[in-house]
Design an enzyme around this catalytic site. Sequence first.
Site, mmCIF file in Angstrom:
data_model
loop_
_atom_site.group_PDB
_atom_site.id
_atom_site.type_symbol
_atom_site.label_atom_id
_atom_site.label_comp_id
_atom_site.label_asym_id
_atom_site.label_seq_id
_atom_site.Cartn_x
_atom_site.Cartn_y
_atom_site.Cartn_z
ATOM 1 N N ARG A 1 0.860 -1.202 0.000
ATOM 2 C CA ARG A 1 0.000 0.000 0.000
ATOM 3 C C ARG A 1 0.889 1.243 0.000
ATOM 4 O O ARG A 1 0.571 2.257 -0.615
ATOM 5 C CB ARG A 1 -0.949 0.006 1.220
ATOM 6 N N ASP B 1 -8.292 20.081 -13.070
ATOM 7 C CA ASP B 1 -8.562 18.746 -13.609
ATOM 8 C C ASP B 1 -8.192 18.789 -15.083
ATOM 9 O O ASP B 1 -8.875 19.428 -15.889
ATOM 10 C CB ASP B 1 -10.044 18.402 -13.398
ATOM 11 N N LYS C 1 -8.844 7.970 -18.821
ATOM 12 C CA LYS C 1 -9.209 8.565 -20.110
ATOM 13 C C LYS C 1 -7.990 8.611 -21.037
ATOM 14 O O LYS C 1 -7.478 7.577 -21.405
ATOM 15 C CB LYS C 1 -9.841 9.939 -19.854
ATOM 16 N N TYR D 1 -17.442 17.562 -14.257
ATOM 17 C CA TYR D 1 -17.846 16.155 -14.347
ATOM 18 C C TYR D 1 -18.837 15.856 -13.204
ATOM 19 O O TYR D 1 -18.614 16.270 -12.051
ATOM 20 C CB TYR D 1 -16.596 15.275 -14.243
HETATM 21 C C1 LIG Z 1 -13.143 15.397 -16.128
HETATM 22 C C2 LIG Z 1 -13.209 14.178 -15.247
HETATM 23 N N1 LIG Z 1 -12.635 14.202 -14.038
HETATM 24 C C3 LIG Z 1 -12.669 13.137 -13.206
HETATM 25 C C4 LIG Z 1 -13.331 11.978 -13.565
HETATM 26 C C5 LIG Z 1 -13.380 10.823 -12.599
HETATM 27 O O1 LIG Z 1 -12.485 9.843 -12.973
HETATM 28 P P1 LIG Z 1 -12.678 8.267 -12.724
HETATM 29 O O2 LIG Z 1 -13.879 7.844 -13.498
HETATM 30 O O3 LIG Z 1 -11.388 7.692 -13.190
HETATM 31 O O4 LIG Z 1 -12.893 8.090 -11.250
HETATM 32 C C6 LIG Z 1 -13.945 11.898 -14.823
HETATM 33 C C7 LIG Z 1 -14.652 10.682 -15.225
HETATM 34 O O5 LIG Z 1 -15.345 10.652 -16.217
HETATM 35 C C8 LIG Z 1 -13.892 13.032 -15.683
HETATM 36 O O6 LIG Z 1 -14.479 13.028 -16.894
#
Ligand SMILES: Cc1ncc(COP(=O)(O)O)c(C=O)c1O
Length: 379
Positions: free
Chosen positions: A46, A170, A195, A98
């Site tokens: 971990r 982000d 992604k 998101y």
């Molecule tokens: C812009 C953005 N940030 C964060 C996330 C969250 O990521 P995860 O699905 O890997 O937890 C997403 C998921 O679609 C996203 O599109």
Amino acid sequence: MKLGTKLIHAGVSPDPSTGAIMTPIFQTSTYVQSAPGQHKGYEYARTQNPTRDALQSALAAIENGKYGISFGSGLAATDAIMKLLNPGDEVIASNDLYGGTYRIFTKVFERYGIKFQFIGMQEAENIRSYITPKTKLIWIETPTNPLLNIIDIAASAKIAQEHNILLCVDNTFASPYLQNPLDLGAHIVVHSATKYLGGHSDVVHGAVIVKDDALAQQLYFIQNSCGAVPGPQDCFLVLRGLKTLHVRMQRHCENGAAVAQFLRQHPKVDKVYWCGFEDHPNHHIAKQQMKSFGGMISFTLKDDSQEAAFKVLSGTHLFSLAESLGGVESLIGHPASMTHASIPREDRVANGLVDSLIRLSVGIEDVEDLIADLQKAIG
Ligand SMILES: Cc1ncc(COP(=O)(O)O)c(C=O)c1O
């Protein structure tokens, strides 16, 4: 070193025991000690894992940071950043986010006494009027999901620095190929590596990248103490994905531009959201802070009924109807019922996320085939 070279070489070196050019998947939970407290730098998985270490170094390098910290998902990364805060602290976040980020903020961290203000940030100066002595964090996505708004990172960073507030960006939609928020003054970059970084729709992963030593120590402490660590196989998959990020992104951008132009001239299409259009409200900022405009596009039809949108959503063949984005294959989605369903409808609609909005993640297939697929579905 330039990005393409870093993507292939940063953080990795041939395995000393075999010469394997690819970092091995260290599928182990613990490490043998020669005497109590005497070990080779690894005690328990971990806390440390060599596959994860390689990935974390690569992530730091490609975002021009000093430290990369990996998590089991993008939201686990977000969760760790929020744990830097204390009850009573305030966060200013953009109002186009998101859905899962909105959900963790409002449904999880509000319960722990953190206050969120969701505001329009297309004019970065707007942030100023929401700052209070309790504001500790500004949270932005740019381009935003799903309306492809652009927020000025450098201007937001200036405001954050003046008030001694952390700025987190982000960078999932842009990827480090298109922009590096740390270079523009942000303190924290977060990614859903699920992604573009992973790029092949075969792994769920999150990453945080910072420059500051003390911030990194706090985040490593949270990573180890709260335990949302990724498995070594997932780290390996993200490392492998990174090696082609620059090549994939170039094609995502080319295909995205062609699909956006196609949609814009289609008689049945109403609005097309893509930051590469010269009349996009913040195109000039996109041009300054991004290398190109990416492969994410949203659009609405002139027939604004949900029925018409659903016909397109189920009428494509190469664009698969699925959540997520950033993989080599093209995806089509309906934010209102899929990725952003956790945002109350009145809030969504007030910010422009209408029920008829369709979102595309344009993949790296041959673009003529993608356009033909959309043409058939739109009619
Ligand atoms: C812009 C953005 N940030 C964060 C996330 C969250 O990521 P995860 O699905 O890997 O937890 C997403 C998921 O679609 C996203 O599109």
